[in-house]
Motif scaffolding. Structure first.
Motif, PDB file in Angstrom:
ATOM      1  N   LEU A  78      -6.201  -3.463  -1.721  1.00  0.00           N
ATOM      2  CA  LEU A  78      -5.147  -2.864  -0.895  1.00  0.00           C
ATOM      3  C   LEU A  78      -5.559  -2.795   0.566  1.00  0.00           C
ATOM      4  O   LEU A  78      -4.739  -2.960   1.470  1.00  0.00           O
ATOM      5  CB  LEU A  78      -4.772  -1.482  -1.422  1.00  0.00           C
TER       6      LEU A  78
ATOM      7  N   ARG B  33       1.530  -3.079  -1.835  1.00  0.00           N
ATOM      8  CA  ARG B  33       1.566  -4.069  -2.919  1.00  0.00           C
ATOM      9  C   ARG B  33       1.965  -3.422  -4.232  1.00  0.00           C
ATOM     10  O   ARG B  33       1.560  -2.317  -4.534  1.00  0.00           O
ATOM     11  CB  ARG B  33       0.178  -4.686  -3.093  1.00  0.00           C
TER      12      ARG B  33
ATOM     13  N   LEU C 135      -0.651  -7.020  -7.235  1.00  0.00           N
ATOM     14  CA  LEU C 135      -2.089  -6.796  -7.347  1.00  0.00           C
ATOM     15  C   LEU C 135      -2.664  -7.567  -8.527  1.00  0.00           C
ATOM     16  O   LEU C 135      -3.741  -8.151  -8.456  1.00  0.00           O
ATOM     17  CB  LEU C 135      -2.376  -5.302  -7.510  1.00  0.00           C
TER      18      LEU C 135
ATOM     19  N   GLU D 101      -0.057   1.714  -1.094  1.00  0.00           N
ATOM     20  CA  GLU D 101      -0.989   1.396  -0.028  1.00  0.00           C
ATOM     21  C   GLU D 101      -1.876   2.604   0.210  1.00  0.00           C
ATOM     22  O   GLU D 101      -1.570   3.707  -0.239  1.00  0.00           O
ATOM     23  CB  GLU D 101      -0.254   0.994   1.241  1.00  0.00           C
TER      24      GLU D 101
END
Lengths: 143, 143
Positions: free
Chosen positions: B29, B36, B41, B80
């Motif tokens: 991140l 994301r 991820l 995030e």
DNA sequence: TTCCTTGCAAACGATTTGCATTGGA
DNA sequence: TCCAATGCAAATCGTTTGCAAGGAA
């Protein structure tokens, strides 16, 4: 109250009908103090429209541009009348209960906001269109 | 790069371990240019962590306050690093592809923003805490 | 008659959870 | 040793879609 005429024109221009169910959804949203999710509308309207139809109704109303979706807490999608119908405003989101309320924006504040947007987006070559401002805090009931 | 020490302290203070998987997620991140989703991820990390574990990891990291969730288009939740780790910023959301990018905010702009917030929330007796600003537009690739 | 709409049930995609196993302090 | 963390599979939840029936122009 829902300004039915401009809404109907818009739907008809897109080749769809402004049916009873669609009117009912618009009316309910105009009656609300903030954006509402499908589930919230379902309750508010006493299950008079099956959920799947409700979702389809929301889809249509969004597609023709009379509703705007907002993605809020818990990933729920909430809808409200498009700004050309209800005027520009921002949202107060309660960090406690997750409720969302509208706040109007004065012309002066809106001017300040536009200036800020240009300054923020301009620096990265991003052409600013609309914007969404959510202010977090505790609502009257939760504080 | 992820400032491991303050993060670890935070986790440990909450009684959880700062494991390899959790470090990997934080690192990814910090490496990203914007929030994301779990799926993003999962791809970025070459499926090295099963999706369900990834979700659990994100939940823990959010609970202890090192990650902040954002609910974006299509109902996806993106994460995030919390602002106390990465600094305050806003988001540019591409109306075309849905991608989200961070933009830093200059101290001057942030000052203007605070003034605006007070003016907007103050009028309805809402105590303003944090805020989220999303600027819509077309990203470099889509324009 | 011709499309648009609706309802119901089944399908979907994102996220969560139960449970048995593994691993770190 | 002991409890947190993990992996897998199954369950949930919000939302979407296929299809046959209903309705308005």
């Amino acid at each position: 109250m829902a300004p039915d005429l401009p809404i109907e024109e818009r739907l008809v221009a897109s080749g769809v009908r402004y049916t009873k169910a669609r009117r009912a959804v618009m009316a309910e949203l105009f009656r609300s103090a903030g954006p509402r999710s499908a589930a919230e509308l379902y309750q508010a309207m006493r299950r008079s429209i099956p959920l799947s139809s409700l979702y389809r109704t929301l889809m249509v109303l969004e597609r023709v541009g009379v509703l705007t979706p907002h993605h809020g807490s818990r990933g729920l999608t909430r809808y409200e009348p498009a700004e050309w119908l209800s005027g520009h405003h921002h949202h107060l989101v309660c960090v406690e209960c997750g409720s969302v309320e509208d706040v109007a924006v004065s012309p002066a504040d809106e001017r300040r906001m536009r200036g800020l947007l240009g300054s923020i987006a301009g620096r990265v070559g991003f052409e600013p269109g609309g914007h969404t401002l959510e202010v977090e805090g505790r609502c009257v009931r939760c504080s």
